[in-house]
Enzyme design. Structure first.
Site, PDB file in Angstrom:
ATOM      1  N   ASP A   1      -8.237  -9.253   4.295  1.00 44.03           N
ATOM      2  CA  ASP A   1      -8.052  -8.000   5.203  1.00 44.03           C
ATOM      3  C   ASP A   1      -9.113  -7.825   6.229  1.00 44.03           C
ATOM      4  O   ASP A   1      -9.926  -7.045   6.270  1.00 44.03           O
ATOM      5  CB  ASP A   1      -7.963  -6.650   4.285  1.00 44.03           C
ATOM      6  CG  ASP A   1      -7.490  -5.415   5.101  1.00 44.03           C
ATOM      7  OD1 ASP A   1      -7.095  -5.766   6.275  1.00 44.03           O
ATOM      8  OD2 ASP A   1      -7.472  -4.516   4.502  1.00 44.03           O
TER       9      ASP A   1
ATOM     10  N   GLU B   1       0.801  -1.259   0.160  1.00 43.76           N
ATOM     11  CA  GLU B   1      -0.077   0.021   0.102  1.00 43.76           C
ATOM     12  C   GLU B   1       0.890   1.181  -0.012  1.00 43.76           C
ATOM     13  O   GLU B   1       0.726   2.212   0.727  1.00 43.76           O
ATOM     14  CB  GLU B   1      -0.885  -0.011   1.115  1.00 43.76           C
ATOM     15  CG  GLU B   1      -1.918  -1.004   1.052  1.00 43.76           C
ATOM     16  CD  GLU B   1      -3.083  -1.279   2.227  1.00 43.76           C
ATOM     17  OE1 GLU B   1      -2.858  -0.700   3.344  1.00 43.76           O
ATOM     18  OE2 GLU B   1      -4.191  -1.818   2.121  1.00 43.76           O
TER      19      GLU B   1
ATOM     20  N   GLU C   1     -12.408  -2.090  12.081  1.00 45.07           N
ATOM     21  CA  GLU C   1     -12.534  -1.491  10.909  1.00 45.07           C
ATOM     22  C   GLU C   1     -13.716  -1.770   9.935  1.00 45.07           C
ATOM     23  O   GLU C   1     -14.464  -1.128   9.616  1.00 45.07           O
ATOM     24  CB  GLU C   1     -11.216  -1.498  10.271  1.00 45.07           C
ATOM     25  CG  GLU C   1     -11.247  -1.058   8.656  1.00 45.07           C
ATOM     26  CD  GLU C   1      -9.784  -1.195   8.126  1.00 45.07           C
ATOM     27  OE1 GLU C   1      -9.023  -1.439   8.688  1.00 45.07           O
ATOM     28  OE2 GLU C   1      -9.989  -0.793   6.708  1.00 45.07           O
TER      29      GLU C   1
END
Ligand code: GCV
Length: 658
Positions: free
Chosen positions: A351, A272, A379
């Site tokens: 993820d 990322e 998240e």
């Protein structure tokens, strides 16, 4: 050493009342190291409130004796707990064991001073039990101060500088009480300011380490792989370059001069946008080993993250599969990592979605030390606005047997457990007061992965709400709300293993096609006929082949694949019949209606607890439940409507779909 007492901050699972049983007794503490001092300070503090006494003279009659004996046979962090002839005894294998033994007695409360107890040996299953903070010093323009943080700002930094750290000592105390012994203080995405924590801002890390040390917690630091260039002025960060290796060796030596018990580095590389060894034609073993070599003389470790994938994928390309990436990069490197290089693998291959299979990397690297990484910060599981008690998910992950029913579990294979922290400077620590249970349960599962999530919740309730109005009623209500909350969340969000139907960027709320045509590699491939990702060897990306048997075959076969992962592994028609006899499309409708109803039922149940918890806490949870109910309805309606419009299939029960 003074015990931190904070005003305006919720005491979480260590309210004064939790120490009543110890504080009202005669206690002997033996030992002369920092952690024995902490234990003495804890006992003295409790005695000052509840009238008991603290002693250091062996000759006497005591209700509680806490002593160390390296011959106890339970390792430095373990202890033996017993009760006989009116005395409860903790014999610890080392200083940390004394501290953990004390907190075991706290957990048991009066029960620790009741009936006789034959000697019980306790020792952690995993030697490092670690939290990763994704905290920044500066407030990031998009991510805020804590990346994926839902509980306010950082407890370590404010306004670009260090903050008053009183709260950090209290944090260390909470962590020790659930068994955590390591903390990485800053975000794995290491930006320019935070990179300097390694060099000219190292004092800030040392100050945090000073606060956490009395509770047996070692501090780790996320570092930027390109630091030799960015901070050292070198022309390269090539891990095989002598100048680069010397720079890391010198820098690391200075770190240990400042923080002698420093834990080590955490690295997110080639991921990322973070720099890494690929830029120099090197692999990840080269990168990790360079840092491991710099840390080795001081007993430090590098946590090297396996979260490496192509985030600039072309959505048109159906052969590239993000789920494959970690295995493809790392499995060939097995056996090449130094002993003090620990490969940190996310629990699932994508993820931290609400439902994923266990990462195949965990079974693929027998000659590498592995840390399994969980995400306590919510998240993708409701962002601490939704109640989502995650221990049942983690228990499933830790108990998963990659080689089938007779093989070892994930907890047996892992050397460590790491999790992304859910803490911030919010008065309740975790934003949602009930999200504290996730942090507590993570620590306890890292200590003993076989513990039952409902029992852990019970422990947490007992400690956190000791003098509630009607303890029986509150306990019942909290179990009703929380025990099944992960599955409820799954019902109204992600059916059958589909992930990432969230709003891009912040990841809150539904957006079915939000990621479908992006470069991130997170697709569901829904069309008019069906949905799901074909990851089979026969016709798909071949990801199923990354698992050992029996799972490589179980996941390959749509008939054998567990329903909850069907769409993770297969693209199937909406009319496909699941093991329970429902079709995929009907399952989508049913679970979304049920999930939204269950969210509403949680809110009703919480009303029954009014009067059993402090009114402000009740009001905060109530407000958040309102949001959860609203959001669950939104999920229900968007998901059902989307799939109804795609498939044209009517709901068998004729419920309203838009
Ligand atoms: C710290 C996900 C999150 C990122 C996070 C990343 C990681 O992609 O959305 O915010 O970055 O995981 O684990 O490194």
């Amino acid at each position: 050493m003074t015990i931190p007492e904070l005003s305006g901050v919720h005491p979480a699972w260590l309210p004064p009342e939790a120490f009543r049983a110890i504080g009202s007794r005669r206690t002997l503490v033996l030992g002369d190291d920092v952690l024995a001092d902490t234990v003495r300070a804890e006992v003295a503090h409790a005695c000052a409130r509840y009238g008991g006494t603290l002693h250091d003279d062996r000759d006497g009659a005591y209700d509680l004796v806490l002593a160390q004996d390296p011959e106890a046979g339970v390792g430095p962090e373990g202890f033996v707990l017993s009760r006989r002839d009116g005395a409860t005894t903790v014999v610890a294998g080392g200083p940390a064991g004394l501290l953990y033994g004390l907190f075991e007695v706290v957990r048991r409360g009066e029960a620790a001073f009741g009936a006789d107890l034959p000697a019980e040996a306790h020792r952690p299953a995993l030697r490092r039990r670690m939290l990763d903070h994704w905290d920044n010093i500066d407030v990031h323009p998009v991510m805020g101060q804590v990346e994926r943080g839902y509980a306010g700002g950082s407890i370590f930094w404010r306004d670009g500088g260090p903050r008053d750290l009183t709260r950090v000592r209290a944090y260390g105390r909470l962590l020790a009480a659930c068994g955590i012994n390591a903390v990485a203080v800053n975000n794995v995405n290491v930006h320019a300011t935070e990179a300097r924590l390694l060099t000219d801002r190292l004092g800030e890390v040392a100050a945090i380490a000073d606060e956490l040390r009395p509770y047996g917690i070692r501090v780790h630091l996320s570092v930027n792989f390109a630091s030799p260039v960015a901070l050292g002025g070198l022309a390269t960060a090539d891990p095989l370059d002598d100048g680069v290796r010397a720079w890391w060796a010198r820098t690391t030596e200075r770190v240990y001069e400042t923080i002698p018990d420093f834990g080590g580095y955490v690295v997110k590389a080639d991921s990322e946008g973070q720099p890494g060894p690929f830029a120099y034609g090197r692999d990840h073993a080269d990168g990790a080993n360079m840092l491991a070599d710099a840390l080795a003389p001081f007993g430090g470790v590098v946590h090297w993250r396996a979260f490496v994938y192509d985030h600039r994928q072309d959505w048109r390309d159906r052969s590239t599969d993000r789920a494959r990436a970690a295995y493809d990069h790392f499995a060939p490197l097995d056996g090449r990592f130094r002993d003090n290089a620990i490969l940190q693998v996310k629990n699932g291959p994508i993820d931290f979605q609400v439902r994923e299979p266990v990462s195949p990397v965990i079974a693929a690297m027998p000659d590498t030390r592995l840390a399994v990484e969980l995400q306590v910060t919510q998240e993708y599981t409701g962002q601490q606005k939704h109640v989502c008690y995650l221990a049942p998910m983690w228990r499933e992950v830790l108990g998963f047997r990659p080689w089938g029913p007779d093989g070892r579990t994930v907890a047996d294979v892992a050397t460590e457990l790491v999790a992304v922290s859910n803490v911030g400077d919010d008065p309740y620590w975790t934003g949602h007061p009930l999200a504290q249970a996730n942090l507590y349960a993570f620590g306890r599962l890292a200590w003993a992965p076989g513990l039952d999530p409902a029992d852990l919740l019970d422990e947490w309730i007992g400690l956190t709400f000791p003098v509630a109005g009607d303890p029986g009623r509150l306990r019942r209500v909290l179990h009703e709300i929380m025990d099944g909350s992960w599955r409820t969340y799954e019902r109204y969000t992600a059916p059958l293993g589909v992930g990432f139907m969230v709003r891009p960027g912040h990841h809150y709320g539904p957006d079915v096609d939000g990621y479908e045509y992006t470069p991130w590699g997170t697709y569901h491939f829904a069309d008019r006929d069906g949905v799901g990702v074909d990851r089979t060897r026969a016709t798909g990306t071949g990801f199923t082949g990354q698992y050992p048997k029996p799972w490589s075959d179980v996941y390959e076969s749509p008939a054998e694949c567990p329903d909850e992962l069907l769409l993770f592994f297969h693209h199937v028609p909406y009319g496909r019949v699941l093991h329970d006899g429902t079709t995929v499309i009907q399952h989508i409708y049913d679970t979304h209606f049920a999930g939204a109803e269950q969210a509403a039922a949680m809110r009703d149940r919480w009303e029954k607890a009014a009067g059993d918890v402090p009114p402000e806490l009740h009001a905060r949870v109530r407000e958040l439940l309102d949001e959860q109910v609203r959001s669950a309805r939104e999920w229900r309606d968007q998901i059902n409507t989307y799939f109804f419009r795609k498939s044209g299939a009517a709901d068998a029960h004729g419920r309203r779909i838009y």
